[in-house]
Design a protein around this motif. Structure first.
Motif, PDB file in Angstrom:
ATOM      1  N   LEU A  85      -5.512  30.058 -47.351  1.00  0.00           N
ATOM      2  CA  LEU A  85      -5.514  31.116 -46.347  1.00  0.00           C
ATOM      3  C   LEU A  85      -5.452  30.489 -44.959  1.00  0.00           C
ATOM      4  O   LEU A  85      -6.137  29.495 -44.698  1.00  0.00           O
ATOM      5  CB  LEU A  85      -6.777  31.969 -46.462  1.00  0.00           C
ATOM      6  N   LEU A  86      -4.667  31.065 -44.085  1.00  0.00           N
ATOM      7  CA  LEU A  86      -4.531  30.577 -42.721  1.00  0.00           C
ATOM      8  C   LEU A  86      -5.395  31.422 -41.799  1.00  0.00           C
ATOM      9  O   LEU A  86      -5.072  32.565 -41.496  1.00  0.00           O
ATOM     10  CB  LEU A  86      -3.053  30.627 -42.298  1.00  0.00           C
ATOM     11  N   LEU A  87      -6.516  30.848 -41.385  1.00  0.00           N
ATOM     12  CA  LEU A  87      -7.478  31.509 -40.503  1.00  0.00           C
ATOM     13  C   LEU A  87      -7.878  30.556 -39.395  1.00  0.00           C
ATOM     14  O   LEU A  87      -7.752  29.335 -39.532  1.00  0.00           O
ATOM     15  CB  LEU A  87      -8.737  31.913 -41.280  1.00  0.00           C
ATOM     16  N   HIS A  88      -8.405  31.114 -38.309  1.00  0.00           N
ATOM     17  CA  HIS A  88      -8.952  30.278 -37.246  1.00  0.00           C
ATOM     18  C   HIS A  88     -10.260  29.648 -37.723  1.00  0.00           C
ATOM     19  O   HIS A  88     -10.965  30.193 -38.575  1.00  0.00           O
ATOM     20  CB  HIS A  88      -9.220  31.115 -35.987  1.00  0.00           C
ATOM     21  N   LYS A  89     -10.586  28.492 -37.170  1.00  0.00           N
ATOM     22  CA  LYS A  89     -11.790  27.758 -37.566  1.00  0.00           C
ATOM     23  C   LYS A  89     -13.051  28.601 -37.374  1.00  0.00           C
ATOM     24  O   LYS A  89     -13.953  28.595 -38.230  1.00  0.00           O
ATOM     25  CB  LYS A  89     -11.877  26.460 -36.741  1.00  0.00           C
ATOM     26  N   ALA A  90     -13.121  29.354 -36.281  1.00  0.00           N
ATOM     27  CA  ALA A  90     -14.294  30.188 -36.022  1.00  0.00           C
ATOM     28  C   ALA A  90     -14.438  31.274 -37.086  1.00  0.00           C
ATOM     29  O   ALA A  90     -15.554  31.593 -37.519  1.00  0.00           O
ATOM     30  CB  ALA A  90     -14.189  30.825 -34.642  1.00  0.00           C
ATOM     31  N   GLN A  91     -13.308  31.833 -37.529  1.00  0.00           N
ATOM     32  CA  GLN A  91     -13.353  32.846 -38.581  1.00  0.00           C
ATOM     33  C   GLN A  91     -13.830  32.241 -39.901  1.00  0.00           C
ATOM     34  O   GLN A  91     -14.639  32.844 -40.605  1.00  0.00           O
ATOM     35  CB  GLN A  91     -11.967  33.474 -38.772  1.00  0.00           C
ATOM     36  N   ILE A  92     -13.346  31.040 -40.216  1.00  0.00           N
ATOM     37  CA  ILE A  92     -13.768  30.382 -41.451  1.00  0.00           C
ATOM     38  C   ILE A  92     -15.265  30.094 -41.416  1.00  0.00           C
ATOM     39  O   ILE A  92     -15.969  30.307 -42.404  1.00  0.00           O
ATOM     40  CB  ILE A  92     -12.957  29.082 -41.677  1.00  0.00           C
ATOM     41  N   LEU A  93     -15.766  29.626 -40.283  1.00  0.00           N
ATOM     42  CA  LEU A  93     -17.199  29.344 -40.165  1.00  0.00           C
ATOM     43  C   LEU A  93     -18.028  30.616 -40.298  1.00  0.00           C
ATOM     44  O   LEU A  93     -19.097  30.612 -40.934  1.00  0.00           O
ATOM     45  CB  LEU A  93     -17.492  28.649 -38.834  1.00  0.00           C
TER      46      LEU A  93
END
Length: 158
Positions: A85-93
């Motif tokens: 999945l391609l997500l921003h780092k902040a979203q993944i955290l």
């Protein structure tokens, strides 16, 4: 060839909203191979058993069934493989902290094309208990009956 515009829904997971209490939703891109994209463009996918997880700072989607492309050759894809999945780092955290908190899972809600790019809507959700499901069904049924009664009253002119 003209570029696609708008949104085209390929598959939705209607069962997810029944089985889970949705907390947050995110739009994520998908890393796909060529035959997977062609199969999705034909409108073929199933999200029923799909789930997501975070591993090593990367978000993954697993057990989503995208059938093999009929006109594919020997390099066709595996139908139920892990997809990044391609997500921003902040979203993944944010997702990872919720899942580690306990009781939460990552559920795919829909796969669609947005301006020609494959996207998936994922949700951080908490599983509903059996009585919560029954209560939601009862509320929906009561609301439908009330609307029907109001409609009948308005049509009769009372």
């Amino acid at each position: 060839m003209p570029k696609e515009r708008g949104q085209k829904v390929v598959a939705t997971n209607r069962r997810a909203r029944h089985d889970y209490l949705i907390e947050d939703t995110f739009e994520a891109g998908l890393v796909l191979t060529g035959t997977e994209v062609k199969s999705l463009r034909l409108g073929r996918a199933s999200l029923v058993d799909g789930y997501g997880f975070v591993d090593g700072g990367e978000a993954w989607l697993d057990a989503v069934h995208i059938p093999e492309y009929a006109d594919g050759t020997w390099n066709n894809h595996a139908p139920r493989r892990k997809r990044k999945l391609l997500l921003h780092k902040a979203q993944i955290l944010k997702i990872e902290s919720k899942v580690k908190q306990g009781g939460y899972t990552i559920v795919p809600l829909s796969i669609y094309f947005n301006d020609g790019r494959a996207k998936v809507e994922i949700a951080v959700a908490k599983g509903k208990r059996e009585y919560d499901k029954r209560q939601a069904l009862r509320e929906r049924q009561d609301k439908r009956e009330a609307e029907r009664a109001m409609s009948n009253r308005n049509h009769l002119g009372e």
